[in-house]
Design an enzyme around this catalytic site. Structure first.
Site, PDB file in Angstrom:
ATOM      1  CE  LYS A  89      -3.984  -1.953   0.176  1.00 17.28           C
ATOM      2  NZ  LYS A  89      -5.089  -1.901  -0.747  1.00 17.28           N
ATOM      3  CD  GLU A 111     -10.124   4.008   0.621  1.00 12.28           C
ATOM      4  OE1 GLU A 111     -10.224   5.205   0.604  1.00 12.28           O
ATOM      5  OE2 GLU A 111      -9.568   3.159   0.232  1.00 12.28           O
ATOM      6  CB  SER A 377      -0.286  -8.099  -1.209  1.00 14.69           C
ATOM      7  OG  SER A 377      -1.044  -8.849  -0.064  1.00 14.69           O
TER       8      SER A 377
HETATM    9  C1  LIG Z   1      -1.853  -7.037   2.641  1.00 11.12           C
HETATM   10  C2  LIG Z   1      -2.904  -6.729   1.661  1.00 11.12           C
HETATM   11  N1  LIG Z   1      -2.964  -7.241   0.593  1.00 11.12           N
HETATM   12  C3  LIG Z   1      -3.937  -6.996  -0.297  1.00 11.12           C
HETATM   13  C4  LIG Z   1      -4.957  -6.155  -0.119  1.00 11.12           C
HETATM   14  C5  LIG Z   1      -5.993  -5.923  -0.915  1.00 11.12           C
HETATM   15  O1  LIG Z   1      -5.916  -4.737  -1.672  1.00 11.12           O
HETATM   16  P1  LIG Z   1      -5.607  -4.583  -3.253  1.00 11.12           P
HETATM   17  O2  LIG Z   1      -6.530  -5.460  -3.918  1.00 11.12           O
HETATM   18  O3  LIG Z   1      -5.939  -3.091  -3.462  1.00 11.12           O
HETATM   19  O4  LIG Z   1      -4.108  -5.002  -3.600  1.00 11.12           O
HETATM   20  C6  LIG Z   1      -4.927  -5.368   1.341  1.00 11.12           C
HETATM   21  C7  LIG Z   1      -5.698  -4.468   1.587  1.00 11.12           C
HETATM   22  O5  LIG Z   1      -5.912  -3.745   2.473  1.00 11.12           O
HETATM   23  C8  LIG Z   1      -3.745  -5.587   2.286  1.00 11.12           C
HETATM   24  O6  LIG Z   1      -3.629  -4.888   3.276  1.00 11.12           O
END
Ligand SMILES: Cc1ncc(COP(=O)(O)O)c(C=O)c1O
Length: 393
Positions: A89, A111, A377
């Site tokens: 993020k 948000e 992620s």
């Molecule tokens: C660690 C992590 N992965 C994935 C996501 C999903 O978001 P996005 O689809 O925008 O990557 C989030 C959302 O808060 C997250 O904290």
């Protein structure tokens, strides 16, 4: 077929800017200026320097040997979990705070679902000395308590969203309401590849550093830039958009998206948008979303706060409809099991969102020689209580 946004803000049939009149000047200002601002050498220099020295990029591309052996294929993990603040993020919030500064804004709203975007926003606001207000669903405030404490420690105000399912969708509604009331001094840092044009494109560009790095890292390790597959979980779709970006036009690279099936796609408690959704408008863009026949948004459900969203970004709707992406959905149980598996095979505790991407091996069999890059992620610190309760640790 193009996978880039067109001048009107559309990816194929999806995208656009469906906004109340009060927001038009803000969104229009951003639309007119985002490319000019972000293409300036001085912007790029500041962005790159912060990604390097503050976030800790490049994030490693890690060959997961034991995971590869278990699933009889070559698995690399793109370690966004090692970024400062613990997820992908922050790539986007660094970019957007630099845009906000150049637009002369002195107040930031955001948000958040899992709290990772809220933490990443509070972090860059502290870094720049700018006021920060984060909207978060009441349920998410409970299940992501460590991140709420971090935001407060960083000086942000966290305002609970108490309507609807009290999760991400409701927090987004509150943030939009705030923006309508404060259109002049406030910039809204949207945390995923969603929202009215130009947000999906702007967020995707900031996150595209993920696939830019994968290319040269893979070249160093394997002698080729393109993997056979890139895999990412999808909430709104920002880590996925960044992971796919530089491979979108490389037809030999398979694009795999993993959504949250919650308690099962047809259980009534799910967030598997591409399978359950159809075309509609949510939070300023036309995209696939879960809705009743008369267009009321269906309450989503997932054990992971970051995937608990009834829509997907317009790029992903286009990838789904055009057939460029393969879409899967993974239940809470399968994701939790995959999270435990990674912890015990590789010594890496993933965010529950990322655990969904890791559960792909239940649904898809890869060849032994395939190179599969999975976007890790985020890290699992914020989810420890959920893991503890689930596995009775
Ligand atoms: C660690 C992590 N992965 C994935 C996501 C999903 O978001 P996005 O689809 O925008 O990557 C989030 C959302 O808060 C997250 O904290």
């Amino acid at each position: 077929m193009s996978y880039q946004v067109n001048e009107k803000g559309y990816y194929g049939d999806f995208g656009g800017a469906y906004i109340p009149e009060m927001l038009y000047p803000n969104v229009e200002e951003l639309r007119k200026s985002y490319l000019e601002i972000t293409n300036k050498p001085s912007f790029k220099e500041e962005f790159d320097q912060l990604l390097k020295d503050y976030v800790g990029r490049p994030s490693p591309l890690y060959f997961a040997k034991r995971l590869s052996e278990k699933h009889n294929t070559k698995v690399y993990l793109k370690r966004e979990d090692l970024n400062h603040t613990g997820a992908h993020k922050v790539n986007n919030t660094i970019g957007q705070i630099l845009v906000a500064k150049r637009l002369g804004k002195n107040r930031i709203i955001a948000e958040t679902g899992a709290g990772q975007h809220g933490v990443a926003t509070a972090t860059v606001c502290a870094l720049m000395g700018i006021q920060c207000v984060v909207y978060m669903g009441e349920i998410d405030i409970k299940r992501q308590a460590p991140n709420v404490a971090r935001m407060k420690m960083l000086g942000a105000e966290v305002i609970p969203a108490k309507s609807g399912s009290k999760t991400l969708k409701d927090a987004t509604n509150e943030a939009i309401r705030d923006w309508i009331n404060n259109p002049v001094d406030t910039h809204y840092i949207i945390g995923s590849a969603i929202g009215p044009h130009p947000y999906p494109d702007m967020v995707t560009r900031f996150q595209s550093i993920i696939s830019e790095e994968i290319k040269w890292q893979l070249k160093e390790k394997e002698g080729r830039e393109n993997p056979d597959y890139v895999v990412a979980c999808i909430g709104g779709g920002s880590n996925a958009a960044g992971t796919y970006y530089h491979f979108l036009d490389e037809s030999e690279v398979g694009i795999i998206a993993v959504e949250a099936a919650g308690k099962g796609v047809h259980s009534g408690e799910s967030a598997a948008t591409s399978q359950l959704g159809n075309e509609g408008i949510i939070h300023g863009c036309k995209t696939l979303l879960m809705q009743t026949p008369d267009g009321q948004i269906t309450e989503p459900y997932s054990i992971s706060a970051g995937l608990d969203y009834p829509g997907v970004g317009p790029l992903h709707s286009h990838l789904y409809k055009s057939g460029r992406g393969e879409f899967y959905s993974v239940t809470d149980d399968d994701a939790m099991t995959a999270g435990l598996e990674l912890s015990q095979l590789e010594g890496i505790i993933p965010a529950i969102e990322s655990s969904h991407a890791l559960a792909i091996f239940n649904d898809k069999k890869f060849k032994p020689e395939d190179i599969v890059v999975i976007s890790l992620s985020g890290r699992g610190d914020k989810d420890l209580n959920t893991y503890i309760d689930y596995f009775k640790l």
